[in-house]
Design a protein around this motif. Sequence first.
Motif, PDB file in Angstrom:
ATOM      1  N   ASP A 180       1.068  -1.110  -0.055  1.00  0.00           N
ATOM      2  CA  ASP A 180       0.038  -0.209  -0.087  1.00  0.00           C
ATOM      3  C   ASP A 180       0.760   1.156   0.106  1.00  0.00           C
ATOM      4  O   ASP A 180       1.675   1.587   0.837  1.00  0.00           O
ATOM      5  CB  ASP A 180      -0.802  -0.031   1.183  1.00  0.00           C
ATOM      6  N   PRO A 181       0.682   2.138  -1.010  1.00  0.00           N
ATOM      7  CA  PRO A 181       1.619   3.369  -1.236  1.00  0.00           C
ATOM      8  C   PRO A 181       1.347   4.060   0.163  1.00  0.00           C
ATOM      9  O   PRO A 181       2.423   4.776   0.652  1.00  0.00           O
ATOM     10  CB  PRO A 181       1.048   4.040  -2.524  1.00  0.00           C
ATOM     11  N   ILE A 202      17.768   1.367  -6.755  1.00  0.00           N
ATOM     12  CA  ILE A 202      16.948   0.396  -6.323  1.00  0.00           C
ATOM     13  C   ILE A 202      15.716   1.175  -5.489  1.00  0.00           C
ATOM     14  O   ILE A 202      14.524   0.555  -5.699  1.00  0.00           O
ATOM     15  CB  ILE A 202      17.629  -0.672  -5.632  1.00  0.00           C
ATOM     16  N   LEU A 203      16.031   1.573  -4.427  1.00  0.00           N
ATOM     17  CA  LEU A 203      14.641   2.339  -3.535  1.00  0.00           C
ATOM     18  C   LEU A 203      13.932   3.188  -4.301  1.00  0.00           C
ATOM     19  O   LEU A 203      12.794   3.010  -4.388  1.00  0.00           O
ATOM     20  CB  LEU A 203      15.260   3.054  -2.275  1.00  0.00           C
ATOM     21  N   GLY A 204      14.591   3.673  -5.458  1.00  0.00           N
ATOM     22  CA  GLY A 204      13.721   4.588  -6.362  1.00  0.00           C
ATOM     23  C   GLY A 204      12.945   3.971  -7.160  1.00  0.00           C
ATOM     24  O   GLY A 204      11.740   4.520  -7.515  1.00  0.00           O
ATOM     25  N   GLY A 205      13.506   2.845  -7.620  1.00  0.00           N
ATOM     26  CA  GLY A 205      12.751   1.960  -8.462  1.00  0.00           C
ATOM     27  C   GLY A 205      11.459   1.505  -7.828  1.00  0.00           C
ATOM     28  O   GLY A 205      10.334   1.315  -8.299  1.00  0.00           O
ATOM     29  N   ALA A 234       7.637   9.178  -4.511  1.00  0.00           N
ATOM     30  CA  ALA A 234       8.943   9.841  -4.926  1.00  0.00           C
ATOM     31  C   ALA A 234       9.728   9.831  -3.483  1.00  0.00           C
ATOM     32  O   ALA A 234       9.233   9.683  -2.361  1.00  0.00           O
ATOM     33  CB  ALA A 234       8.907  11.298  -5.360  1.00  0.00           C
ATOM     34  N   PHE A 235      10.972  10.282  -3.564  1.00  0.00           N
ATOM     35  CA  PHE A 235      11.905  10.349  -2.397  1.00  0.00           C
ATOM     36  C   PHE A 235      11.471  11.271  -1.331  1.00  0.00           C
ATOM     37  O   PHE A 235      11.421  11.221  -0.185  1.00  0.00           O
ATOM     38  CB  PHE A 235      13.379  10.616  -2.742  1.00  0.00           C
ATOM     39  N   ASP A 244      21.774   8.570 -15.390  1.00  0.00           N
ATOM     40  CA  ASP A 244      20.505   9.074 -15.556  1.00  0.00           C
ATOM     41  C   ASP A 244      19.658   9.125 -14.204  1.00  0.00           C
ATOM     42  O   ASP A 244      18.808  10.130 -14.221  1.00  0.00           O
ATOM     43  CB  ASP A 244      19.501   8.449 -16.838  1.00  0.00           C
ATOM     44  N   PHE A 245      19.449   8.099 -13.368  1.00  0.00           N
ATOM     45  CA  PHE A 245      18.681   8.227 -12.372  1.00  0.00           C
ATOM     46  C   PHE A 245      19.268   9.350 -11.394  1.00  0.00           C
ATOM     47  O   PHE A 245      18.480  10.027 -10.804  1.00  0.00           O
ATOM     48  CB  PHE A 245      18.909   6.751 -11.550  1.00  0.00           C
ATOM     49  N   LEU A 246      20.619   9.379 -11.291  1.00  0.00           N
ATOM     50  CA  LEU A 246      21.289  10.300 -10.274  1.00  0.00           C
ATOM     51  C   LEU A 246      21.127  11.651 -10.737  1.00  0.00           C
ATOM     52  O   LEU A 246      20.982  12.723 -10.117  1.00  0.00           O
ATOM     53  CB  LEU A 246      22.658   9.864 -10.003  1.00  0.00           C
ATOM     54  N   ILE A 247      21.102  11.982 -12.228  1.00  0.00           N
ATOM     55  CA  ILE A 247      20.688  13.082 -12.712  1.00  0.00           C
ATOM     56  C   ILE A 247      19.369  13.665 -12.249  1.00  0.00           C
ATOM     57  O   ILE A 247      18.921  14.651 -11.996  1.00  0.00           O
ATOM     58  CB  ILE A 247      20.657  13.103 -14.352  1.00  0.00           C
ATOM     59  N   GLY A 248      18.437  12.483 -12.195  1.00  0.00           N
ATOM     60  CA  GLY A 248      16.834  12.861 -12.029  1.00  0.00           C
ATOM     61  C   GLY A 248      16.738  13.105 -10.514  1.00  0.00           C
ATOM     62  O   GLY A 248      15.716  13.956 -10.323  1.00  0.00           O
ATOM     63  N   VAL A 249      17.597  12.951  -9.541  1.00  0.00           N
ATOM     64  CA  VAL A 249      17.583  13.125  -8.141  1.00  0.00           C
ATOM     65  C   VAL A 249      18.354  14.319  -7.843  1.00  0.00           C
ATOM     66  O   VAL A 249      18.457  14.526  -6.796  1.00  0.00           O
ATOM     67  CB  VAL A 249      17.792  11.958  -7.137  1.00  0.00           C
ATOM     68  N   GLY A 250      19.004  14.947  -8.874  1.00  0.00           N
ATOM     69  CA  GLY A 250      19.918  16.109  -8.839  1.00  0.00           C
ATOM     70  C   GLY A 250      21.256  16.075  -8.277  1.00  0.00           C
ATOM     71  O   GLY A 250      21.900  17.200  -8.000  1.00  0.00           O
TER      72      GLY A 250
END
Length: 367
Positions: free
Chosen positions: A131-132, A151-154, A162-163, A325-331
Motif C-alpha cells: 500500500d503506497p 533500487i529504492l527509487g525503482g 517519490a523520495f 540518468d537516475f542520479l541526474i533525476g535526483v539532482g
Amino acid sequence: MKKWLTLAVAFVMLFGLMSVAGAQTQFGLEPMESRQTLRVGYFAGSAHAAPFYIAEQLGFFDELNVDVEYEPFTNGPAMMEANNSWDIATAGAAGDLVGMLGYDLICIGVADYETNMGLFVRPDSALLSGDPEAWKGTTWLYPTGTNAQMILGGELDKLGLAFSDIQSVNMDIASALTAFKGGQGDGIAVWNAIACSAEDAGFVRVDDAGTLDITVFNGFMATPDALANKRDLVKLGWEVYYLTWQWCNESEENMQKATDLYLESCDNEGIICDEATAERVMSYYACPSISEVEKLMTEASPDDQGLYTKRELLQAEKDLLVTMDFLIGVGKYSNDDREKILDNGMMDASIAQECMEDLNAQGVQYQ
C-alpha cells in the motif's frame, strides 16, 4: 676437471633459467620480465572483487611475477576518492561516476551486473502490504548517491511515490543493517553479503535489482597513471581477473575453493559472513565472460535516451548511464556531467581490445 665442473654448473644454471622462462603458467599467460607490484582497490565483501583475491591466494599472480597489494574499501565513492592508493579496482556505477567526474578515472571493463541489491523490512511491517500510503513518511537507511538509492527509487516509482514521500538516512550498508537490527528505521537498502545477512536475521526482502529489472552496472576501473606507466601490468591484471572467474566456473571443486576464499577475504576485512552466505553471494555474481566483455566494450548503437548524438554508445556506456540518468533525476548530477563522460571517452575499449589480441597471440583458451 675444473673445466668440466664449470661447464656442468653453467649447464645447470642455463637449464634452470630456461625452465623458469618456459614454465607453463595456470592460464598460459607470459610472466612479466621483472617482478612487478599491482595495487588493487579491493571492495570488501563484494563478489566482484573476489577474483583478485582468489588469483593471488592460488598463486596465479605469483607465477606471472606479480605481487598484489590490496587497499580495502566498503563503498565505491570512498574508493574513487583514494585512487592514488591503487592502480585498478572494481566498483558499482555510482562509485565509477565519482571516479570519472572527479578524478578522470577510466572504466576498462565490466565487473558485474548486480542483482542481489535488495530492500528489506521487518516481518511485521505494514510495507509488505504494498500500500503506497503505508510507505509515506517511512525512514530508510542506505548509502545515498549509490546504486542502493536507485533500487529504492525503482520501488518508489512502482508505488507511484517519490523520495519526498519518505525519509532517507545516509549510512554505509554494514552500519545500516546494525542500526536496523537495533530498531532504527523502517527499511534498508543493501547489497551482497549484507543483503544475505539481512535475510538471515529474519528481515524480509521486498524487492531487489533482479525483480525490479534494473541494470546495476559494476565497472573495472583504472587510474590514468597506471594506464600510462603500467599498461602491460594493467592488462595482465585484467586478463587474470576474467580468466580466474572462468576457472572458478569450470568445476564444482573450483567453485568451492573460490567460495572458501571469498569467505576468508570477508573475515580478513571484518565483513560479517558465514559459509552459507558466501555460497549465496557467489551464486549471485554475474561477471561477464571475456568474449562478453569484449562485446560490451566494443559494440555500439544510438543512445537509448536520444540525448547524445555525437556518436553511437558502447553497450557498457549505456549500462553505466542507467545509474547516471537516475542520479541526474535526483539532482546529484547534470546533463553536462553526462556529456563530459561521453565526450572524454571515459569508457575505454582499448584495454579489452589489446588483451584479446594478447590472449589470441598466446593461444590462451577463453570463453
